[in-house]
Design an enzyme around this catalytic site. Sequence first.
Site, short mmCIF file in Angstrom:
data_model
loop_
_atom_site.label_atom_id
_atom_site.label_comp_id
_atom_site.label_asym_id
_atom_site.label_seq_id
_atom_site.Cartn_x
_atom_site.Cartn_y
_atom_site.Cartn_z
CB THR A 69 -1.00 -0.06 1.18
OG1 THR A 69 -1.86 1.08 1.10
CG2 THR A 69 -0.33 -0.09 2.55
CE LYS A 73 -1.89 -0.03 -3.99
NZ LYS A 73 -3.21 0.45 -4.41
CG ASN A 94 -2.92 -4.75 -5.41
OD1 ASN A 94 -2.52 -5.66 -6.13
ND2 ASN A 94 -4.18 -4.60 -5.11
CG ASP A 109 -6.01 -1.78 -6.59
OD1 ASP A 109 -6.35 -2.50 -5.63
OD2 ASP A 109 -5.14 -0.90 -6.51
#
Length: 283
Positions: A69, A73, A94, A109
């Site tokens: 995080t 990243k 991630n 994501d």
Amino acid sequence: MNVSLSGATRVVGLFGYPVGHSRSPAMQNAAFQARGLDCVYVPFNVHPEQLPEAVEAIRSLGMVGVNLTIPHKQNVIELLDMVNEDARQIGSVNTIVNVGGVLEGYSTDGQGFIRALKEAWKSPEGRKVVVLGAGGTARATVFALIKSGAEVAIANRTISRAEELAEAVYKNFAGLRITAMTLESAAARYSIKNADLVVNCTSVGMFPNVDAQPIPMDYLHPKLFVYDQIYNPWETRLLAAAKRLGCGVANGAGMLVHQGAIAFELWTGQTAPVEAMWETMRE
Ligand code: NAP
């Protein structure tokens, strides 16, 4: 939650700076427990200067993998043995999977968002979508929507950043041209009036500035589905207004759950217990 450790317990980490506020430990530990796996998910505060050593420790400690995080990243990419297409295109990783000492980087994501969208609404294929924002989350969202067959336009406060994102789309999708506009423009109003879906990827409305909204409310119409990537507060001002108007709405908790579910699947090879993961989020 009680996590019992044995001599054979495998470790998955979260590297961030800071990591204290993350909901991922509760969610992933619940998932390991639901599947009866002898694994534990541990947050590590990794200073940016120590990222190379921390990544090396994934190998030396035999960790299953990690999540990354803020602020790691992007910087982690050069430290990995390979990155998948999604991660390469959006320039962000991630999730790392340690495959016998080979470190593979993924971005979950975008696909996590698509799974969340299908769960809350429907497939975006063939739908007109306006994405608000042009930061990291917008980039993952726009790329995933295009891969799913949506017709996407971008609106951002700073037009140059919207144009940069449109340019990245042009480069990655064989010359595809998408519209870039400012948030409070006639073009944005028109596009949203004609859209099926709006996805807020700005931080406007996020705690503690809960009275803010990214677009004037009169852009909305009842046939719109409004997805807000923010989940703190659970219902943003934008979502509350959209709901009052009769729009379908969802907050960003779904993306958080599903990006985690895909990471779980990459680490374990098992289907993620999505309901158990959702439960920790609702708590
Ligand atoms: P970011 O890269 O910093 O981008 C922030 C975006 O918000 C930019 O487009 C910025 O516009 C816009 N913005 C900020 N303040 C604004 C204001 N006052 N008025 C208009 N626009 C403004 O951040 P990010 O990482 O993409 O995160 C964006 C949001 O997504 C955050 O709320 C974050 O909590 C959420 N998020 C959710 C998840 C999830 O799992 N659901 C995951 C990651 C992030 P400019 O370009 O003009 O500065």
